[in-house]
Design a protein around this motif. Sequence first.
Motif, short mmCIF file in Angstrom:
data_model
loop_
_atom_site.label_atom_id
_atom_site.label_comp_id
_atom_site.label_asym_id
_atom_site.label_seq_id
_atom_site.Cartn_x
_atom_site.Cartn_y
_atom_site.Cartn_z
N THR A 226 0.85 -1.18 0.00
CA THR A 226 0.00 0.00 0.00
C THR A 226 0.88 1.24 0.00
N GLU A 227 0.50 2.22 -0.77
CA GLU A 227 1.31 3.43 -0.90
C GLU A 227 1.46 4.10 0.46
N GLY A 228 2.71 4.39 0.83
CA GLY A 228 3.00 5.06 2.09
C GLY A 228 3.12 4.13 3.27
N GLU A 229 2.94 2.81 3.09
CA GLU A 229 3.02 1.85 4.18
C GLU A 229 3.97 0.73 3.81
N GLU A 230 4.37 -0.02 4.83
CA GLU A 230 5.27 -1.14 4.59
C GLU A 230 4.51 -2.29 3.95
N CYS A 231 5.19 -2.97 3.05
CA CYS A 231 4.56 -4.11 2.38
C CYS A 231 4.34 -5.24 3.38
N VAL A 232 3.26 -5.99 3.17
CA VAL A 232 2.92 -7.10 4.03
C VAL A 232 2.82 -8.37 3.18
N LEU A 233 3.06 -9.50 3.81
CA LEU A 233 2.86 -10.81 3.17
C LEU A 233 1.55 -11.37 3.69
N GLN A 234 0.65 -11.63 2.80
CA GLN A 234 -0.71 -12.04 3.16
C GLN A 234 -0.95 -13.50 2.78
N ILE A 235 -1.51 -14.24 3.72
CA ILE A 235 -1.97 -15.60 3.45
C ILE A 235 -3.49 -15.61 3.57
N GLU A 236 -4.14 -16.08 2.55
CA GLU A 236 -5.60 -16.14 2.50
C GLU A 236 -6.02 -17.59 2.35
#
Length: 602
Positions: A226-236
């Motif tokens: 997300t712009e302006g935030e740290e990238c996250v690793l998502q598990i769905e």
Amino acid sequence: MRHFFSYLIPLSILFWSVAVASDYYEQLILKPLPQSALLASFNFRSNTSLSQFEAHNFRYFPRSLGQILQHVGTRELHLRFSLGRWDAESWGARPWDGTKEGGTGVELWAWLEAETDEEADRKWLSLTNALSGLFCASLNFIDETRTTRPAMSFQPEGDHPNSTLANMQLLHGVLPREVVCTENLTPFLKLLPCKGKAGISSLLDGHKLFDASWQSMAIDIRPICTEGEECVLQIEQTIDMVLDIERSKRPRDNPIPRPPAGHDLKCNTSKPYHSGDTCFPTDYAEGQDWALDQVFGKAIKGACPLTDTSVPPVCVQAPHTRDIYTTTGATEIKNPNGLSRCYQVPSDSDFSMILPRMPREGEHAKSDRDEIVEPETPLLYAERSFTGHGYERGGVRTILTNPSPDTEVEFVYMESLPWFMRIYLHTLKAHVDGESGSKKDIIEEIYYRPALDRVRGSQLELRMRIPPASIVFLTYDFEMSILRYTEYPPDANRGFDVAAAIITILPSDSPNAPLARQKTSNLRTTTLLLSLPTPDFSMPYNVIIFTSTAIALAFGGMYNILIRRFVGADEAEVGVSGLKGKLLAGIVKLVGKLKGAKGKVD
């Protein structure tokens, strides 16, 4: 992928933003379907920052899966366990636009960071072996003959920097023969923070899940930035199932259906053959009547304490005119579109809901539109089958139907075929129903990678465009190979499973296109069962038995003739010890006396 669930608008926009910001949330979506069916979609999402993931700090992200991804350099992963067939004509469009669906059996595709194909193959082998042990599945059988490298069908769903995309390689494998069962569900639940002990995951039970008419388990891992935030690793993690309400309501201790009594039958008296001893049942016409604890066998054991409280854990897609009663402590949130509602579940008590049968007669009579939401029409219908006869050559015919009266559909059609199906590419034809000859403008692009015997399978990808309100027949011929006798499975006469075809519907370029056409959607055809020339495996057994018997008789007789020595009874030295010896001695004396008496007479 930037949608949460397309049929809850406008709450979907709010829930998606909350889901990305929060570390964990879960939601169950219930959608009644025609013909006494119920679609239940379980969705679980966990986020962890990339810095925490690289530092091996796991909170909601499962450590067992995270260590595997780090070891083999996996940047994005998608795993599917599917069973059954989605009835598009009765149930409408697929849940999640088909993006959470896989072909029958097990399907896996991933983007691995590798500079060469050999390095990617080594990492792919390590990944499949590790996932095989984690999920108790036969993923280790996805070897080079079942692995392909799609060129047009799949695109990364996560946010990857350009420097990483340059060294990412996509590999895809499928096991259509794999039988999905409870031993795959148990490790799936262990990856969840509440592990099936609380929240909506407490409803998941192998007896109910694998008794469904259609079910799919999906795991998607991708980076989200997300712009302006740290990238996250998502598990769905997603579980979708279509339950037969009447069959699911049967008690577990007495699952055998019993015919109802005559006075309990509800008959359609408008039928001309209706009489005192003839009845046409009207169960479906009477509407649905079910409760959450009846269908799943138990109630929700409170809300998961780790989930985001701003996301309601249970939603029902039904008109507001539909009566729904819940246990005490639940809070109802109605969607302004009038087609869905959600419920906040108390954390310290069980939750259930009841949907009673709606009256169809009288002053407060209700119709089907007041009870269920009309299913959406799919963008494309697809069915595939074999043609021809015999064990030498055959053909494949795929029927593709565009139901839209004014919009054409553009998609990518992909098939991964085993190496013993040798395609004749020059026989590939596509023609519109009702028109003579083959139309070359239907197939816009072809990617074909031929098979090598016992090395790799065939890969066929077609970029196609179907006119509005048209039916297209896609056909081609193939030749069957003869296998070695050691390459046949134990149940060789059953046949060989051919993986489902993957159809990726591309988004429309028109800005006035409906929402469903503005994003990528997927669908799979059913798998096929191919009968190859099969030897009679009982003949070797018969030959071995017959040969062994003949050799035993011949060898035994010859051995006796060569080894055994024949002497007269009077010449044999017989011992007198024991009862047997005394009897033999007596017989010898008796024979001697008889011979002597005969000599005197002569």
